[in-house]
Design a protein around this motif. Sequence first.
Motif, short mmCIF file in Angstrom:
data_model
loop_
_atom_site.label_atom_id
_atom_site.label_comp_id
_atom_site.label_asym_id
_atom_site.label_seq_id
_atom_site.Cartn_x
_atom_site.Cartn_y
_atom_site.Cartn_z
N VAL A 1 0.84 -1.21 0.00
CA VAL A 1 0.00 0.00 0.00
C VAL A 1 0.87 1.25 0.00
O VAL A 1 0.65 2.19 -0.78
CB VAL A 1 -0.96 0.00 1.22
CG1 VAL A 1 -1.65 1.34 1.37
CG2 VAL A 1 -1.98 -1.12 1.09
N THR A 2 1.89 1.27 0.85
CA THR A 2 2.78 2.43 0.94
C THR A 2 3.54 2.65 -0.37
O THR A 2 3.64 3.77 -0.86
CB THR A 2 3.79 2.24 2.09
OG1 THR A 2 3.07 2.03 3.30
CG2 THR A 2 4.72 3.42 2.24
N LEU A 3 4.07 1.57 -0.93
CA LEU A 3 4.83 1.68 -2.18
C LEU A 3 3.93 2.10 -3.34
O LEU A 3 4.35 2.90 -4.19
CB LEU A 3 5.49 0.33 -2.50
CG LEU A 3 6.64 -0.08 -1.59
CD1 LEU A 3 6.99 -1.55 -1.81
CD2 LEU A 3 7.86 0.80 -1.81
N GLU A 4 2.72 1.58 -3.36
CA GLU A 4 1.77 1.96 -4.42
C GLU A 4 1.47 3.46 -4.36
O GLU A 4 1.39 4.14 -5.38
CB GLU A 4 0.48 1.15 -4.26
CG GLU A 4 -0.56 1.41 -5.32
CD GLU A 4 -0.11 1.01 -6.71
OE1 GLU A 4 -0.35 1.81 -7.65
OE2 GLU A 4 0.47 -0.07 -6.87
N GLN A 5 1.32 3.98 -3.14
CA GLN A 5 1.07 5.41 -2.95
C GLN A 5 2.25 6.24 -3.48
O GLN A 5 2.08 7.22 -4.20
CB GLN A 5 0.85 5.68 -1.45
CG GLN A 5 0.53 7.10 -1.10
CD GLN A 5 -0.89 7.49 -1.44
OE1 GLN A 5 -1.70 6.65 -1.81
NE2 GLN A 5 -1.20 8.75 -1.32
N GLU A 6 3.47 5.81 -3.12
CA GLU A 6 4.67 6.51 -3.60
C GLU A 6 4.77 6.46 -5.12
O GLU A 6 5.06 7.46 -5.77
CB GLU A 6 5.93 5.89 -3.00
CG GLU A 6 6.15 6.20 -1.53
CD GLU A 6 7.40 5.50 -1.00
OE1 GLU A 6 8.45 5.56 -1.68
OE2 GLU A 6 7.32 4.89 0.08
N PHE A 7 4.54 5.27 -5.68
CA PHE A 7 4.65 5.07 -7.12
C PHE A 7 3.66 5.95 -7.89
O PHE A 7 3.99 6.55 -8.90
CB PHE A 7 4.42 3.59 -7.46
CG PHE A 7 4.52 3.27 -8.93
CD1 PHE A 7 5.76 3.16 -9.54
CD2 PHE A 7 3.38 3.07 -9.70
CE1 PHE A 7 5.86 2.86 -10.90
CE2 PHE A 7 3.47 2.79 -11.04
CZ PHE A 7 4.71 2.68 -11.64
N SER A 8 2.45 6.03 -7.38
CA SER A 8 1.38 6.78 -8.07
C SER A 8 1.57 8.29 -7.99
O SER A 8 0.97 9.03 -8.77
CB SER A 8 0.02 6.42 -7.49
OG SER A 8 -0.22 5.06 -7.64
N HIS A 9 2.36 8.77 -7.04
CA HIS A 9 2.48 10.21 -6.85
C HIS A 9 3.87 10.77 -7.15
O HIS A 9 4.15 11.91 -6.83
CB HIS A 9 2.07 10.58 -5.42
CG HIS A 9 0.61 10.39 -5.17
ND1 HIS A 9 0.08 9.19 -4.76
CD2 HIS A 9 -0.44 11.23 -5.34
CE1 HIS A 9 -1.24 9.30 -4.66
NE2 HIS A 9 -1.58 10.52 -5.01
N SER B 1 12.78 1.56 -9.45
CA SER B 1 13.05 0.98 -8.13
C SER B 1 11.75 0.66 -7.40
O SER B 1 11.60 -0.42 -6.81
CB SER B 1 13.91 1.94 -7.30
OG SER B 1 14.06 1.46 -6.00
N LEU B 2 10.80 1.59 -7.42
CA LEU B 2 9.51 1.35 -6.77
C LEU B 2 8.75 0.21 -7.44
O LEU B 2 8.12 -0.60 -6.76
CB LEU B 2 8.66 2.63 -6.79
CG LEU B 2 9.10 3.72 -5.81
CD1 LEU B 2 8.41 5.05 -6.15
CD2 LEU B 2 8.80 3.31 -4.38
N ALA B 3 8.84 0.12 -8.77
CA ALA B 3 8.20 -0.99 -9.49
C ALA B 3 8.81 -2.32 -9.06
O ALA B 3 8.10 -3.30 -8.84
CB ALA B 3 8.32 -0.79 -11.00
N ASP B 4 10.13 -2.36 -8.92
CA ASP B 4 10.82 -3.58 -8.48
C ASP B 4 10.40 -3.95 -7.05
O ASP B 4 10.18 -5.12 -6.73
CB ASP B 4 12.34 -3.40 -8.54
CG ASP B 4 12.85 -3.34 -9.97
OD1 ASP B 4 12.13 -3.75 -10.89
OD2 ASP B 4 13.99 -2.85 -10.16
N GLN B 5 10.30 -2.94 -6.19
CA GLN B 5 9.91 -3.19 -4.81
C GLN B 5 8.46 -3.70 -4.73
O GLN B 5 8.15 -4.57 -3.93
CB GLN B 5 10.07 -1.91 -3.98
CG GLN B 5 11.52 -1.52 -3.75
CD GLN B 5 11.63 -0.21 -3.01
OE1 GLN B 5 11.08 -0.06 -1.93
NE2 GLN B 5 12.35 0.74 -3.58
N LEU B 6 7.60 -3.14 -5.56
CA LEU B 6 6.21 -3.62 -5.60
C LEU B 6 6.16 -5.08 -6.06
O LEU B 6 5.40 -5.88 -5.52
CB LEU B 6 5.37 -2.74 -6.52
CG LEU B 6 4.88 -1.44 -5.89
CD1 LEU B 6 4.45 -0.43 -6.95
CD2 LEU B 6 3.73 -1.72 -4.92
N LYS B 7 6.99 -5.44 -7.02
CA LYS B 7 7.06 -6.83 -7.46
C LYS B 7 7.50 -7.73 -6.31
O LYS B 7 6.97 -8.82 -6.12
CB LYS B 7 8.04 -6.95 -8.63
CG LYS B 7 8.19 -8.35 -9.17
CD LYS B 7 9.19 -8.40 -10.29
CE LYS B 7 9.38 -9.83 -10.77
NZ LYS B 7 10.43 -9.92 -11.80
#
Length: 198
Positions: A125-133, A151-157
């Motif tokens: 949830v936190t990473l998705e928020q960062e990625f989207s903004h 990097s955020l995409a990799d972390q979400l994976k």
Amino acid sequence: MTSDANTKLAFHHTFGVNSIRNHITLILGMDNDQYPLRVALFTNHTKSNRVLHHIIKPKGAAPKPHSTDDEKELWETLDGMVLQWIYSTVSNDLLETIVETDTTAMATSDRLADIFQDNKNSRAVTLEQEFSHIDMTDFSSVSTYCEPLKSLADQLKNVGSPVSNSRLVLQMVSGLTDAYRGVGTIIRRAIPVLRFIV
């Protein structure tokens, strides 16, 4: 101790590892999302040193009881070394959470897994928020803007919420500044084509 047990101790692969940090430079902390990478590195290292059974139960086989005191002593020595490897590759805050007296490398490895599996959904949830903004106005160039997106995409994976390539491109384009509006338009038009190429 028998000479045979002394020979086993003297030549076991694990005793050749002077510092685990020479082999695994990643330090796992409570606030990072590199747990899957750390598991891969640590598993490979224990496998190459023939002590994987100290962190992962062999499939379909019950643990073999130690037939001699020498075997038990060797097992305890190796387990202590693997446990020290675990302690040496985590941050101080995480170390305080997992350290226990009279424990094994496997129990400690399982505690680490529990910590990171429990945090998976909240991290997603936190990473998705960062990625989207994320927005290019916060960066000095296109490349410094694209690096954290990837990097955020990799972390979400890593936490079980993969980002498709087309979504990654769309997010990158949506955060571009006005100076790159023309490039953004060209990329948006190419996305259906990119979807088949990637």
